[in-house]
Design an enzyme around this catalytic site. Structure first.
Site, PDB file in Angstrom:
ATOM      1  N   ASP A  32      59.832  18.964  49.442  1.00  0.00           N
ATOM      2  CA  ASP A  32      59.282  18.943  50.688  1.00  0.00           C
ATOM      3  C   ASP A  32      59.088  17.381  50.807  1.00  0.00           C
ATOM      4  O   ASP A  32      60.069  16.652  51.150  1.00  0.00           O
ATOM      5  CB  ASP A  32      57.803  19.117  50.748  1.00  0.00           C
ATOM      6  CG  ASP A  32      56.511  18.907  51.505  1.00  0.00           C
ATOM      7  OD1 ASP A  32      55.744  20.008  51.646  1.00  0.00           O
ATOM      8  OD2 ASP A  32      55.604  17.855  51.595  1.00  0.00           O
ATOM      9  N   LYS A  91      52.144  23.236  44.247  1.00  0.00           N
ATOM     10  CA  LYS A  91      52.139  21.870  44.976  1.00  0.00           C
ATOM     11  C   LYS A  91      52.288  21.093  44.414  1.00  0.00           C
ATOM     12  O   LYS A  91      51.309  20.788  43.114  1.00  0.00           O
ATOM     13  CB  LYS A  91      52.048  21.829  46.582  1.00  0.00           C
ATOM     14  CG  LYS A  91      52.059  20.775  47.327  1.00  0.00           C
ATOM     15  CD  LYS A  91      52.808  21.874  48.077  1.00  0.00           C
ATOM     16  CE  LYS A  91      54.051  21.056  49.594  1.00  0.00           C
ATOM     17  NZ  LYS A  91      54.721  21.841  50.276  1.00  0.00           N
TER      18      LYS A  91
HETATM   19  P1  NDP Z   1      61.042  15.093  54.827  1.00  0.00           P
HETATM   20  O1  NDP Z   1      60.394  14.141  54.831  1.00  0.00           O
HETATM   21  O2  NDP Z   1      62.337  15.291  55.904  1.00  0.00           O
HETATM   22  O3  NDP Z   1      60.586  13.949  57.077  1.00  0.00           O
HETATM   23  C1  NDP Z   1      59.096  13.951  57.012  1.00  0.00           C
HETATM   24  C2  NDP Z   1      59.053  13.365  58.237  1.00  0.00           C
HETATM   25  O4  NDP Z   1      57.572  13.191  58.329  1.00  0.00           O
HETATM   26  C3  NDP Z   1      59.761  12.180  58.516  1.00  0.00           C
HETATM   27  O5  NDP Z   1      60.253  11.748  59.465  1.00  0.00           O
HETATM   28  C4  NDP Z   1      58.830  11.294  57.974  1.00  0.00           C
HETATM   29  O6  NDP Z   1      58.833  10.111  57.910  1.00  0.00           O
HETATM   30  C5  NDP Z   1      57.246  11.861  58.507  1.00  0.00           C
HETATM   31  N1  NDP Z   1      55.752  11.576  57.649  1.00  0.00           N
HETATM   32  C6  NDP Z   1      55.842  11.835  56.270  1.00  0.00           C
HETATM   33  N2  NDP Z   1      54.503  11.356  56.231  1.00  0.00           N
HETATM   34  C7  NDP Z   1      54.312  10.397  57.396  1.00  0.00           C
HETATM   35  C8  NDP Z   1      52.688  10.324  57.461  1.00  0.00           C
HETATM   36  N3  NDP Z   1      52.017  10.347  56.770  1.00  0.00           N
HETATM   37  N4  NDP Z   1      52.945   9.553  59.135  1.00  0.00           N
HETATM   38  C9  NDP Z   1      53.534   9.889  60.001  1.00  0.00           C
HETATM   39  N5  NDP Z   1      54.633  10.979  59.670  1.00  0.00           N
HETATM   40  C10 NDP Z   1      54.901  10.666  58.356  1.00  0.00           C
HETATM   41  O7  NDP Z   1      60.523  16.110  54.699  1.00  0.00           O
HETATM   42  P2  NDP Z   1      60.023  17.753  56.036  1.00  0.00           P
HETATM   43  O8  NDP Z   1      61.134  17.176  56.570  1.00  0.00           O
HETATM   44  O9  NDP Z   1      60.365  18.060  54.600  1.00  0.00           O
HETATM   45  O10 NDP Z   1      58.571  18.072  55.283  1.00  0.00           O
HETATM   46  C11 NDP Z   1      57.920  17.795  56.656  1.00  0.00           C
HETATM   47  C12 NDP Z   1      57.073  18.566  56.875  1.00  0.00           C
HETATM   48  O11 NDP Z   1      56.479  20.107  56.664  1.00  0.00           O
HETATM   49  C13 NDP Z   1      56.003  18.674  56.230  1.00  0.00           C
HETATM   50  O12 NDP Z   1      54.755  18.761  56.164  1.00  0.00           O
HETATM   51  C14 NDP Z   1      56.421  19.127  54.859  1.00  0.00           C
HETATM   52  O13 NDP Z   1      54.800  19.734  54.126  1.00  0.00           O
HETATM   53  C15 NDP Z   1      56.751  20.294  56.151  1.00  0.00           C
HETATM   54  N6  NDP Z   1      57.279  22.006  55.371  1.00  0.00           N
HETATM   55  C16 NDP Z   1      58.145  21.031  55.147  1.00  0.00           C
HETATM   56  C17 NDP Z   1      59.108  22.184  54.357  1.00  0.00           C
HETATM   57  C18 NDP Z   1      60.718  22.105  53.584  1.00  0.00           C
HETATM   58  O14 NDP Z   1      61.552  23.211  53.420  1.00  0.00           O
HETATM   59  N7  NDP Z   1      61.089  20.935  53.685  1.00  0.00           N
HETATM   60  C19 NDP Z   1      58.198  23.551  54.391  1.00  0.00           C
HETATM   61  C20 NDP Z   1      57.093  24.271  54.652  1.00  0.00           C
HETATM   62  C21 NDP Z   1      56.696  23.079  55.328  1.00  0.00           C
HETATM   63  P3  NDP Z   1      57.752   8.937  57.247  1.00  0.00           P
HETATM   64  O15 NDP Z   1      57.960   9.315  55.188  1.00  0.00           O
HETATM   65  O16 NDP Z   1      58.684   7.271  57.046  1.00  0.00           O
HETATM   66  O17 NDP Z   1      56.671   8.207  57.664  1.00  0.00           O
HETATM   67  O1  2IT Z   2      55.597  23.788  52.131  1.00  0.00           O
HETATM   68  C1  2IT Z   2      56.212  24.776  51.607  1.00  0.00           C
HETATM   69  O2  2IT Z   2      56.314  25.684  51.870  1.00  0.00           O
HETATM   70  C2  2IT Z   2      57.619  23.784  51.147  1.00  0.00           C
HETATM   71  N1  2IT Z   2      57.577  22.962  50.889  1.00  0.00           N
HETATM   72  C3  2IT Z   2      58.567  24.719  50.610  1.00  0.00           C
HETATM   73  C4  2IT Z   2      58.307  25.351  49.217  1.00  0.00           C
HETATM   74  C5  2IT Z   2      59.193  26.379  48.788  1.00  0.00           C
HETATM   75  O3  2IT Z   2      58.684  26.274  47.645  1.00  0.00           O
HETATM   76  O4  2IT Z   2      60.811  26.263  49.308  1.00  0.00           O
END
Ligand code: NDP
Ligand code: 2IT
Length: 438
Positions: free
Chosen positions: A158, A118
């Site tokens: 992410d 990561k």
């Molecule tokens: P985005 O940046 O697209 O969206 C993140 C969302 O979460 C936003 O609404 C953001 O609002 C909010 N957020 C982020 N940090 C905080 C915080 N500290 N407190 C409150 N709200 C928060 O990210 P993703 O949708 O890609 O990721 C969301 C989750 O899914 C994360 O936990 C990520 O690790 C996980 N994930 C993502 C994957 C991917 O492929 N993208 C795969 C697997 C898991 P704001 O930034 O304004 O706080």
């Molecule tokens: O938390 C996760 O699994 C991700 N943000 C996606 C990682 C990836 O390599 O696609």
């Protein structure tokens, strides 16, 4: 745990992730002295390397800004390091290490050959211009490029890193290495990205929920769903859940949550993306555009009555009180789309109440799995149609579910998916480490 806490004081998210895993595998570990002989735990909880670097860049006013960049290459027993990059002001070593640690077992569950890593930065994309985002991404890659490669380490998105950022990062990587070799996943679909990668995490989550419900002769159709966040993962969940006949009634941002009794569907799902792209990062405008939706300032969506709750924002966003409220309101299923969104106290309550509970490392593995499929397509210099990627994704999610059931089945018939996912993910990595020597 005592040693770990002494060696890395204050890294609370990292301690939390390790403790959760150790508690799940304790029984099976103690039954197999072979693991202890190879000091698997001691070797497993120490990352292979932690890279921390300076990222200086110039903002639109001509001022020099300095951020910190990170890449934690945790374990490559199963394949090259793989995992996303997070740009968020809260990023620190503890958060990077917990995410990389989780990624090791998640990637193991996908059945693909992927190690765990990561990275990211404490850079805050909020309010930044497109030019600033590009210059930051270029400055970040100026250091990272020498540590990654298609058989070494393959970063992806992410929080705060989506297709746009991957484009700028890859562009700089390509210039520095003079190679177009696919390193980085989540690329644009015209230049090596897999179809369905943007949707894959959310779609995989919904497929996993359907697998859990199928064991109870049920499915997601007609269910009321509460979700948090309004980013990439929330978007994919809303799209697939709605397509399969569920009603998504909440979204949330740092300012509060919206409750939409008509359901977040159709053009409203696209509006979510517009809001996210605006760099404002607030959810309130949703309720101004769709007057039936109500906005609740500084509150969380878990107070709403729902059948299924899906946290899609960030770590430790659903606590003990939220869990109690969900149980009281008759919620049947809590599925983690974010990484480690439920606190340990919340998980205890959910499991004690015998709700269906899926940990993130199982339920959200569809994202990284589709990144793995992107790597396969890049290696073959081919691209699969969306339906082929979707079929493989569904198959992978079914497989993960089966593995969780295999190792998580309790004497009373309840499936402890947390235990199942941790044991299944751990066993593969542990055997590979033992077989590969010290
Ligand atoms: P985005 O940046 O697209 O969206 C993140 C969302 O979460 C936003 O609404 C953001 O609002 C909010 N957020 C982020 N940090 C905080 C915080 N500290 N407190 C409150 N709200 C928060 O990210 P993703 O949708 O890609 O990721 C969301 C989750 O899914 C994360 O936990 C990520 O690790 C996980 N994930 C993502 C994957 C991917 O492929 N993208 C795969 C697997 C898991 P704001 O930034 O304004 O706080
Ligand atoms: O938390 C996760 O699994 C991700 N943000 C996606 C990682 C990836 O390599 O696609």
């Amino acid at each position: 745990m005592t040693n770990l806490e002494r060696r890395y004081p204050g890294e609370k998210e990292y301690h939390q992730a390790v403790y959760e895993l150790l508690m799940s595998i304790e029984e099976i570990y103690n039954q197999m002295p072979y693991f202890d002989k190879h000091s698997i735990i001691e070797r497993l909880i120490e990352p292979d390397r932690v890279l921390i670097f300076k990222v200086p860049w110039v903002d639109d006013m001509g001022n020099i800004q300095v951020n910190r960049g990170f890449r934690v290459q945790f374990n490559n027993a199963l394949g090259p390091y793989k995992g996303g990059l997070r740009f968020h002001p809260s990023v620190n070593v503890s958060i990077m290490k917990f995410l990389a640690f989780e990624q090791v077992f998640k990637n193991s569950l996908t059945t693909l050959s992927l190690g765990g890593a990561k990275g990211g930065s404490d850079f805050d994309p909020k309010g930044k211009s497109d030019g600033e985002i590009m210059r930051f991404c270029q400055a970040f890659m100026l250091e990272l490029w020498r540590h990654i490669g298609p058989e070494i380490d393959i970063p992806a998105g992410d929080i705060g890193v989506g297709t746009r950022e991957i484009g700028y990062l890859y562009g700089m990587y390509k210039k520095l290495t003079r190679q177009h070799n696919g390193t980085l996943t989540g690329k644009g679909t015209d230049w090596g990205g897999s179809l369905l990668r943007p949707e894959a995490t959310g779609y995989g989550v919904v497929y996993f929920i359907n697998e859990m419900l199928a064991r109870q002769k049920d499915n997601i159709e007609g269910k009321v769903v509460a979700i948090s966040g309004f980013g990439n993962v929330a978007w994919g969940v809303a799209k697939k859940a709605t397509e399969l006949g569920a009603k998504v009634v909440t979204l949330s941002g740092p300012d509060g949550f919206v409750y939409d009794p008509d359901g977040v569907r159709g053009e409203k799902i696209d509006f979510m993306l517009e809001l996210r792209a605006s760099n404002e990062d607030i959810i309130e405008p949703y309720s101004q555009k769709y007057p039936k939706a109500r906005f609740f300032s500084n509150r969380k969506p878990w107070e709403v009555k729902c059948d299924i709750a899906i946290p899609c924002a960030t770590q430790n966003e659903l606590d003990e009180n939220d869990a109690l409220q969900l149980v009281k309101n008759g919620c049947r299923c809590i599925c983690e789309a974010a990484n480690m969104p439920c606190t340990p106290e919340a998980i205890d309550i959910i499991i004690q109440a015998k709700l269906l509970y899926a940990p993130g490392k199982a339920a959200n593995a569809g994202g990284v799995a589709t990144s793995g499929l992107e790597m396969s397509q890049n290696a073959m210099k081919l691209s699969w149609p969306a339906n082929e990627v979707d079929m493989r994704l569904q198959h992978i999610m079914q497989n993960i579910h089966q593995n969780c059931v295999k190792y998580g089945l309790q004497p009373d018939g309840y499936i402890n998916y947390l235990k199942g996912a941790n044991i299944a993910g751990f066993l593969k990595v542990a055997h590979a480490m033992a077989e590969q020597g010290v």
